[in-house]
Design a protein around this motif. Structure first.
Motif, PDB file in Angstrom:
ATOM      1  N   THR A 207       0.831  -1.202   0.000  1.00  0.00           N
ATOM      2  CA  THR A 207       0.000   0.000   0.000  1.00  0.00           C
ATOM      3  C   THR A 207       0.868   1.256   0.000  1.00  0.00           C
ATOM      4  O   THR A 207       1.855   1.347   0.720  1.00  0.00           O
ATOM      5  CB  THR A 207      -0.917   0.013   1.239  1.00  0.00           C
ATOM      6  N   VAL A 208       0.484   2.214  -0.833  1.00  0.00           N
ATOM      7  CA  VAL A 208       1.174   3.498  -0.910  1.00  0.00           C
ATOM      8  C   VAL A 208       0.308   4.539  -0.198  1.00  0.00           C
ATOM      9  O   VAL A 208      -0.915   4.556  -0.349  1.00  0.00           O
ATOM     10  CB  VAL A 208       1.402   3.911  -2.377  1.00  0.00           C
ATOM     11  N   ALA A 209       0.938   5.420   0.558  1.00  0.00           N
ATOM     12  CA  ALA A 209       0.193   6.467   1.258  1.00  0.00           C
ATOM     13  C   ALA A 209      -0.599   7.301   0.257  1.00  0.00           C
ATOM     14  O   ALA A 209      -0.059   7.712  -0.778  1.00  0.00           O
ATOM     15  CB  ALA A 209       1.151   7.352   2.040  1.00  0.00           C
ATOM     16  N   PRO A 210      -1.863   7.561   0.527  1.00  0.00           N
ATOM     17  CA  PRO A 210      -2.684   8.339  -0.417  1.00  0.00           C
ATOM     18  C   PRO A 210      -2.126   9.733  -0.682  1.00  0.00           C
ATOM     19  O   PRO A 210      -2.304  10.289  -1.768  1.00  0.00           O
ATOM     20  CB  PRO A 210      -4.053   8.393   0.266  1.00  0.00           C
ATOM     21  N   GLU A 211      -1.433  10.301   0.301  1.00  0.00           N
ATOM     22  CA  GLU A 211      -0.838  11.628   0.099  1.00  0.00           C
ATOM     23  C   GLU A 211       0.226  11.588  -0.993  1.00  0.00           C
ATOM     24  O   GLU A 211       0.373  12.535  -1.768  1.00  0.00           O
ATOM     25  CB  GLU A 211      -0.216  12.132   1.406  1.00  0.00           C
ATOM     26  N   ALA A 212       0.964  10.464  -1.048  1.00  0.00           N
ATOM     27  CA  ALA A 212       1.999  10.328  -2.077  1.00  0.00           C
ATOM     28  C   ALA A 212       1.376  10.246  -3.460  1.00  0.00           C
ATOM     29  O   ALA A 212       1.899  10.816  -4.431  1.00  0.00           O
ATOM     30  CB  ALA A 212       2.852   9.089  -1.799  1.00  0.00           C
ATOM     31  N   SER A 221      -2.215   3.448  -5.763  1.00  0.00           N
ATOM     32  CA  SER A 221      -2.204   3.300  -4.309  1.00  0.00           C
ATOM     33  C   SER A 221      -1.697   1.939  -3.865  1.00  0.00           C
ATOM     34  O   SER A 221      -1.470   1.699  -2.692  1.00  0.00           O
ATOM     35  CB  SER A 221      -3.607   3.514  -3.747  1.00  0.00           C
TER      36      SER A 221
END
Length: 246
Positions: A207-212, A221
Motif C-alpha cells: 500500500t502506498v500512502a494516499p498523500e503520495a 495506491s
C-alpha cells in the motif's frame, strides 16, 4: 538437467524475497513497471553481497532500444558500475530503427563488458528475423536470450520459443520470459524444451500512502512487490519437473 530460475527485482526487499524463495539468478533492475531500467550503483552493491549470480539490466531509459551515441556512452559507464560493484553479469540489447539488432553497438558494449556474463534482453522480440538475430547473438558471445517469442506473453508464442530452442541447440540458451507464473511454468517448459526460465513473481501488494499518490509521487495506491512465497512455489514446480524428466 537443472532448470535455472531467474527472478527480476528492482528493490532490496525484492532481492531478499527472491533469494529466500530460492532463485538461481537475479536480474537486477529499477522501474520494473516499465520493463526494467538500469539499477542504481547502491542497489548493485547491495546485490553483489548475495550468494547467487546477479546480472544488472543496462537500459538507460524507457521506450525503444534505438540508442544515441550519448546513451551508448552512458551504458558503457553503467557496465563499469556493475563491474565495480562485483556483479556477475549484465543484461542488454540495442536495435536499429526497424528492429534489427544493432550488431555494431552490441559488439562495442560486449567488448566493454569483457569478463562479465551477458544476457540479450527482449530487444530480441522486436527483430524482423529471429534466425538472423539468433546467429548475431551467438556471434557476439551472449550466454542467453531472454525472449517472449515475439509476443506480449511467452505463453502466446510457445511454438516460436520451441523453434528457437531447437535452432539454438547448445550454442546459446533460450530463456522464456514475460507472464511466466507458477501456474503456467510447466506448460512453458514442456512445450518449449527450455532449460532456463525468467519471472518476476510480483504477486504481493504494498500500500502506498494516499498523500503520495495525490502529490504525484506514485501513480497507484498499490504497488506490486516480489513474493517470496511465489518464488518458492515456482522453485518447487521446477524441481518437480526436473524429477519427472529424469
Amino acid at each position: 538437467m537443472k532448470i535455472q530460475l531467474e527472478i527480476c527485482v528492482d528493490t532490496p526487499d525484492g532481492l531478499a524475497a527472491a533469494i529466500k524463495g530460492g532463485a538461481d539468478r537475479i536480474e537486477l533492475c529499477s522501474a520494473l513497471s516499465i520493463g526494467g531500467l538500469t539499477p542504481s550503483p547502491g542497489l548493485m552493491r547491495i546485490a553483489a553481497k548475495t550468494a547467487v549470480p546477479v546480472y544488472a539490466m543496462i537500459r538507460p531509459r524507457e521506450g525503444d532500444f534505438v540508442f544515441s551515441p550519448g546513451e551508448i556512452d552512458q551504458m558503457r559507464r553503467d557496465i563499469d558500475a556493475a563491474r565495480e560493484a562485483g556483479l556477475a553479469g549484465i543484461v542488454l540489447g540495442a536495435s536499429q530503427p526497424r528492429g534489427k539488432l544493432d550488431a555494431e553497438a552490441l559488439f562495442h558494449l560486449r567488448h566493454h563488458a569483457e569478463g562479465l556474463g551477458a544476457t540479450l534482453h527482449r530487444a530480441f522480440d522486436l527483430v524482423p528475423d529471429f534466425d538472423d538475430a539468433l546467429e548475431t547473438a551467438i556471434s557476439l558471445g551472449f550466454e542467453r536470450i531472454l525472449t517472449s517469442g515475439g509476443a506480449r506473453k511467452a505463453l502466446d508464442a510457445l511454438d516460436a520459443l520451441k523453434l528457437l530452442v531447437e535452432r539454438a541447440g547448445d550454442r546459446i540458451s533460450i530463456m522464456p520470459g514475460s507472464g511466466v507464473r507458477p501456474e503456467n511454468a510447466l506448460q512453458v517448459l514442456t512445450e518449449t524444451g527450455a532449460r532456463e526460465i525468467h519471472a518476476s513473481c510480483r504477486t504481493g501488494r504494498q500500500t502506498v500512502a494516499p498523500e503520495a499518490v495525490a502529490l504525484g509521487f506514485a501513480s497507484d495506491s498499490l504497488l506490486d512487490v516480489t513474493s517470496e512465497a511465489s518464488v518458492a512455489e515456482l522453485v518447487d514446480i521446477l524441481r518437480m519437473f526436473e524429477n519427472s524428466s529424469t
